[in-house]
Write a protein that holds these residues in place. Structure first.
Motif, PDB file in Angstrom:
ATOM      1  N   ASP A   1      58.667  43.618 -11.470  1.00 43.65           N
ATOM      2  CA  ASP A   1      59.790  44.288 -10.808  1.00 43.65           C
ATOM      3  C   ASP A   1      60.960  43.341 -10.538  1.00 43.65           C
ATOM      4  N   ALA A   2      60.774  42.047 -10.773  1.00 49.39           N
ATOM      5  CA  ALA A   2      61.822  41.060 -10.485  1.00 49.39           C
ATOM      6  C   ALA A   2      63.032  41.241 -11.392  1.00 49.39           C
ATOM      7  N   GLY A   3      62.817  41.716 -12.608  1.00 50.04           N
ATOM      8  CA  GLY A   3      63.926  41.953 -13.526  1.00 50.04           C
ATOM      9  C   GLY A   3      64.317  40.742 -14.342  1.00 50.04           C
ATOM     10  N   GLU A   4      64.453  39.599 -13.695  1.00 49.28           N
ATOM     11  CA  GLU A   4      64.863  38.386 -14.394  1.00 49.28           C
ATOM     12  C   GLU A   4      64.272  37.179 -13.674  1.00 49.28           C
ATOM     13  N   VAL A   5      63.655  36.289 -14.442  1.00 49.21           N
ATOM     14  CA  VAL A   5      63.109  35.044 -13.904  1.00 49.21           C
ATOM     15  C   VAL A   5      63.388  33.920 -14.886  1.00 49.21           C
ATOM     16  N   ARG A   6      63.360  32.706 -14.379  1.00 43.66           N
ATOM     17  CA  ARG A   6      63.613  31.543 -15.231  1.00 43.66           C
ATOM     18  C   ARG A   6      62.318  31.153 -15.925  1.00 43.66           C
ATOM     19  N   VAL A   7      62.387  31.047 -17.254  1.00 41.29           N
ATOM     20  CA  VAL A   7      61.279  30.576 -18.076  1.00 41.29           C
ATOM     21  C   VAL A   7      61.832  29.586 -19.097  1.00 41.29           C
ATOM     22  N   THR A   8      60.941  28.873 -19.755  1.00 45.78           N
ATOM     23  CA  THR A   8      61.322  28.044 -20.879  1.00 45.78           C
ATOM     24  C   THR A   8      60.500  28.490 -22.079  1.00 45.78           C
ATOM     25  N   TRP A   9      60.935  28.085 -23.269  1.00 39.33           N
ATOM     26  CA  TRP A   9      60.171  28.471 -24.450  1.00 39.33           C
ATOM     27  C   TRP A   9      60.323  27.384 -25.515  1.00 39.33           C
ATOM     28  N   THR A  10      59.373  27.376 -26.427  1.00 36.61           N
ATOM     29  CA  THR A  10      59.409  26.503 -27.595  1.00 36.61           C
ATOM     30  C   THR A  10      58.777  27.262 -28.751  1.00 36.61           C
ATOM     31  N   ASP A  11      59.038  26.799 -29.953  1.00 35.61           N
ATOM     32  CA  ASP A  11      58.325  27.356 -31.082  1.00 35.61           C
ATOM     33  C   ASP A  11      56.851  26.993 -30.925  1.00 35.61           C
ATOM     34  N   ALA A  12      55.979  27.918 -31.233  1.00 34.83           N
ATOM     35  CA  ALA A  12      54.532  27.663 -31.075  1.00 34.83           C
ATOM     36  C   ALA A  12      53.977  26.966 -32.301  1.00 34.83           C
TER      37      ALA A  12
END
Length: 74
Positions: free
Chosen positions: A63-74
């Protein structure tokens, strides 16, 4: 688990159907990129949009709508 990446990160489709590792909420999961969040049509330039399954696996509030995440190619 699926995700969409903003235009630059989608890389002209080169990441489509590839896995990315998304980290946030104290955990990390792999999701398959299936779409582009088009930055030329209103999507921000730094977006990783994902299915509710990704949010749940990371222990994030859907329900937060938007949160900070990081990503990389797996």
């Amino acid at each position: 688990m699926v995700a969409a990446l903003s235009t630059e990160w989608f890389a002209g489709g080169r990441r489509c159907h590839r896995k990315v590792r998304i980290t946030g909420g104290g955990g990390a999961v792999e999701a398959t990129v299936v779409d582009e969040c088009d930055s030329r049509r209103g999507c921000k330039d730094d977006v990783v949009d994902s299915s509710p399954a990704v949010w749940r696996a990371l222990g994030l509030d859907t329900d937060a709508g938007e949160v900070r995440v990081t990503w990389t190619d797996a």
